[in-house]
Every structure is written in C-alpha cells, then in structure tokens.
Design an enzyme around this catalytic site. Structure first.
Site, PDB file in Angstrom:
ATOM      1  N   SER A 121       0.821  -1.208   0.000  1.00 60.83           N
ATOM      2  CA  SER A 121       0.000   0.000   0.000  1.00 60.83           C
ATOM      3  C   SER A 121       0.853   1.254   0.000  1.00 60.83           C
ATOM      4  O   SER A 121       0.310   2.360  -0.117  1.00 60.83           O
ATOM      5  CB  SER A 121      -0.908   0.014   1.237  1.00 60.83           C
ATOM      6  OG  SER A 121      -0.124   0.032   2.420  1.00 60.83           O
ATOM      7  N   HIS A 142      -3.311  -3.773  -5.307  1.00 63.46           N
ATOM      8  CA  HIS A 142      -3.578  -3.307  -3.946  1.00 63.46           C
ATOM      9  C   HIS A 142      -5.048  -3.478  -3.608  1.00 63.46           C
ATOM     10  O   HIS A 142      -5.911  -2.767  -4.145  1.00 63.46           O
ATOM     11  CB  HIS A 142      -3.158  -1.834  -3.820  1.00 63.46           C
ATOM     12  CG  HIS A 142      -3.362  -1.266  -2.459  1.00 63.46           C
ATOM     13  ND1 HIS A 142      -3.651   0.061  -2.223  1.00 63.46           N
ATOM     14  CD2 HIS A 142      -3.335  -1.854  -1.228  1.00 63.46           C
ATOM     15  CE1 HIS A 142      -3.792   0.265  -0.931  1.00 63.46           C
ATOM     16  NE2 HIS A 142      -3.603  -0.883  -0.306  1.00 63.46           N
ATOM     17  N   GLU A 154      -6.432  -1.372  -6.758  1.00 70.38           N
ATOM     18  CA  GLU A 154      -5.529  -0.492  -7.505  1.00 70.38           C
ATOM     19  C   GLU A 154      -4.504  -1.364  -8.233  1.00 70.38           C
ATOM     20  O   GLU A 154      -3.736  -2.087  -7.600  1.00 70.38           O
ATOM     21  CB  GLU A 154      -4.823   0.482  -6.562  1.00 70.38           C
ATOM     22  CG  GLU A 154      -5.749   1.530  -5.972  1.00 70.38           C
ATOM     23  CD  GLU A 154      -5.045   2.471  -5.009  1.00 70.38           C
ATOM     24  OE1 GLU A 154      -5.316   3.685  -5.064  1.00 70.38           O
ATOM     25  OE2 GLU A 154      -4.218   2.000  -4.193  1.00 70.38           O
ATOM     26  N   ASN A 192      -4.612   6.012  -0.712  1.00 70.16           N
ATOM     27  CA  ASN A 192      -3.863   6.376   0.493  1.00 70.16           C
ATOM     28  C   ASN A 192      -3.275   7.777   0.401  1.00 70.16           C
ATOM     29  O   ASN A 192      -3.118   8.460   1.418  1.00 70.16           O
ATOM     30  CB  ASN A 192      -2.754   5.357   0.756  1.00 70.16           C
ATOM     31  CG  ASN A 192      -3.276   4.121   1.461  1.00 70.16           C
ATOM     32  OD1 ASN A 192      -4.332   4.155   2.082  1.00 70.16           O
ATOM     33  ND2 ASN A 192      -2.558   3.023   1.360  1.00 70.16           N
TER      34      ASN A 192
END
Length: 406
Positions: A121, A142, A154, A192
């Site tokens: 991540s 991800h 992702e 993130n």
C-alpha cells in the site's frame, strides 16, 4: 488468457492476505496460501474460517458454497509449493527487507510466465520489481481491508510492466469481483495519498486544540456523509500505518503537505497505535467526552465565524485530488472510484467539489492559510481554473490597487 488461470498463490496470511486468499477461492480459483511458520499459518487459516463462518451466518453464502470454497484452499509453510501456480499475490508486512526475501524466492521458484503481484500500500512497486529477473511481469495489486468486502483494487504499473501483464491483472481483478483502476507507481497511489493526509490534517487540528476528537469526527460525518470520522478511522487503520504512509509520501515529494503531525509520531513512539493496542485517540467505546478547547481559533470554529470544521478537512482533500488530476496521474472518475470503493466514501472528491463549488473550497483554503491551519499556500491550479471568469466591464473602473489613486 485469464480463463486459463487456475491456481493462485498468496504469500502472507495476516488479516489482508487471508482476505485475499478468500476472495480468489470464492471466485473459483484454487489457492495456495503460504505463511512463514505453522503458528502464523494457523492464524491465517483462522482468519479465513472466521470470515466464511460470518458469511454463512449472514446468509451471503450457503454451507455447500462454503464447502466448495474450503476445498479450493490449500495451506502451506513452504514457498516451494508455489512452483506450479499461475499467479501470485504477496501480502507480507510493509518492509522492503521482507519483500526482498519473498520476491527472491518467488522469482526462483515460479515458472517464468507466472505474474507476481504485490499488495503493498505504500512501498515502491518499481523497486520491488527490480528485485526479480522478470520486472515486466511484476505489478501492484492493492486490495483494501476487508478484502472480501471492499470493491476497489488499484492495479499499479511500473515503467517495466508489460501491457499484457496489466491487461491480465486488470481482468483478474474484475473476475474476483473488484472494480479496478490502473495507475502508475507513485507514493500512496490514489486512495492512500488522499486518505492519509486527510487523517493527518485531523490529527493536526486536534493537536492544535482547535476542537475535540468528537467534534472533529462528527463535523466531517455531517459535511461529507462519511460513515466514521478521521480520528476513529485512524484508530481502526492503525496509527503506525498512517505514519508509514505519511513518511512514504514525504520521502517521495518532500512537500510540507506530507509532513506527519508531531502528535502522530509521538503516539506511535509511545505504542498507542489504535485498536490493535487498545489505545489511540479513543481507548474504548465508552470514553467520556473531552472538555471543549478554549482559545480564539477554537471559538471561531465552534461558532463558524469564518471557519467550518468539516469543510476545513474536506477542502484540503479536494485540493489534493485536483492536484492529482491536474498532474495527469489519475482521472476524476478514477479518483472518485478509489475513494468510494476503497475508502467507503458516499461521494468522491470531484462529486464533493461539484456540490460545494470551486469558490467555496478556495475560500475555505484561503481562510485556513490565513490562520496557519494548513500547509497549502496556494490552491491547486486546476481548482483555481474552475473559478468563474470576472467580467471586467461590470467593475466600472472601481477596482484595482489603491496605490493607483493619487
């Protein structure tokens, strides 16, 4: 080509890895889950068992479906058992030394055509790919926690990832029921890079005694319809995880926007990591409400004189999203998809901007800057471009710099 896939390996069976193994088994793949030792393997198997039992109890799958899923799952403490898999997802802890060991083994053990995916991540997928002799077949995939529930994946490409690999992994993500977005390797990726600075902003406001934790959380829930506030979310995600992502963003961009809050750093140093340690911003569900902060800024926020607490957290995130879109890193659609399907947002940043209008967001950012409550000195260029044009003919010569009058 995806239809030819049959056997998938998952390395690392913590909460995330076990969830990923379950996702693939539910989708019809035969899965080999690998852990470092028997104790870790038993914990991983326990995660899967608990999740499947919960799914049966809630009526989401039948007992027969569960039995079929269980039959497709194999558990091992030997990476050598991955020699005949078609696809591997690595989900070990976020430390490059551990990744180096795993990918060195996978590159040696797996057939040359096997695609190797990392669920990182925050770490560089490019650096991970360089650990192998097949960088064209290494990609980020991800997932979001809990993997069986959250719909986003992702797909993170590097300068070496082949187009064929990207196509295959994207189709695999769809086959396991996820909504994929394909993006390049960059610190924090999309979700993130937008979520964790927002959490960090909330921690900064709390540290400055602008508002209580309850006020902060409730204000954002009200402003954006979020299921939980940023400080509650920080405890859930883990303060150590938040700090790690902030440090990755800082190391890549060296922008004050990505400087971790000193309070966040101190709490991690003290071992107050959130729910996993029983102590974070909230130590238990029945914590007594905090006393209201005093001071001029706290009063201004509470009375909404010129600063709305919820907007003070939403506006910088919208600005971050507009910079990401303006840089060409992700489309507005992908940004909204990431936040809705990966972070549980009812509306993505572009949709939140549409509700508010560029002028309102910019006004909030300028007010925050005036009082030293944000590191954003100038709103994103793309955001500024959205301001309506000023018709100078309406000014009747009344505007301009005061120094022009003598």
């Amino acid at each position: 080509m995806v239809q030819e896939f049959d056997k998938v390996g998952v390395v690392g069976l913590g909460t995330m890895g076990a969830g990923i193994a379950e996702v693939f088994a539910r989708a019809g793949f035969n899965v080999v889950g690998v852990e470092i030792d028997q104790a870790a393997l038993d914990r991983g198997r326990g995660h899967v068992d608990k999740s499947l039992t919960r799914a049966v109890d809630k009526g989401k799958i039948t007992e027969d479906e569960r039995a079929a899923i269980d039959a497709r799952l194999t558990f091992s403490t030997s990476r050598e058992d991955l020699s005949d898999v078609d696809f591997v997802v690595e989900a070990v802890p976020e430390r490059m030394d551990i990744k180096r060991d795993v990918f060195g083994d996978l590159d040696r053990i797996c057939a040359p055509g096997t695609i190797l995916a990392t669920n990182t991540s925050s770490l560089s997928v490019t650096e991970i790919a360089a650990l192998t002799d097949r960088p064209e077949k290494v990609v980020g995939l991800h997932f979001f926690n809990p993997a069986p529930v959250m719909k986003l994946a992702e797909v993170v490409t590097t300068v070496s990832t082949s187009a064929e690999t990207v196509d295959v992994v994207t189709e695999v993500a769809k086959r396991v029921g996820k909504t994929p977005i394909t993006i390049a390797d960059r610190g924090g990726f999309v979700a993130n890079a937008l979520l964790v600075p927002y959490i960090n902003d909330a921690i900064r406001l709390y540290e400055r005694r602008i508002a209580t934790r309850e006020e902060i959380d409730e204000a954002v829930k009200k402003a954006a319809g979020l299921p939980m506030g940023p400080l509650t979310l920080a405890d859930l995600v883990g303060l150590d995880v938040c700090l790690a992502v902030m440090d990755v963003l800082w190391n890549e961009f060296h922008d004050p926007r990505y400087s971790a809050s000193p309070l966040l750093r101190r709490m991690v140093a003290a071992g107050r990591l959130g729910r996993k340690t029983g102590g974070g911003f909230y130590t238990s569900a029945d914590d007594a409400p905090e006393p209201l902060p005093t001071g001029r800024l706290a009063e201004m926020v509470r009375e909404e004189e010129s600063l709305d607490l919820g907007e003070m957290l939403i506006a910088p995130q919208i600005d971050d999203a507009l910079r990401m879109i303006g840089d060409g890193y992700a489309s507005a659609k992908d940004v909204d998809t990431a936040m809705r399907f990966g972070c549980g947002y009812p509306k993505g940043p572009s949709e939140l901007l549409e509700e508010r209008g560029a002028e309102s967001v910019i006004t909030t950012l300028v007010a925050m800057s005036e009082y030293g409550l944000t590191t954003i000195a100038v709103p994103a260029p793309l955001l500024m471009d959205m301001l309506p044009d000023v018709d100078e003919s309406d000014s009747h010569g009344g505007g301009g710099c005061a120094c022009q009058g003598h």
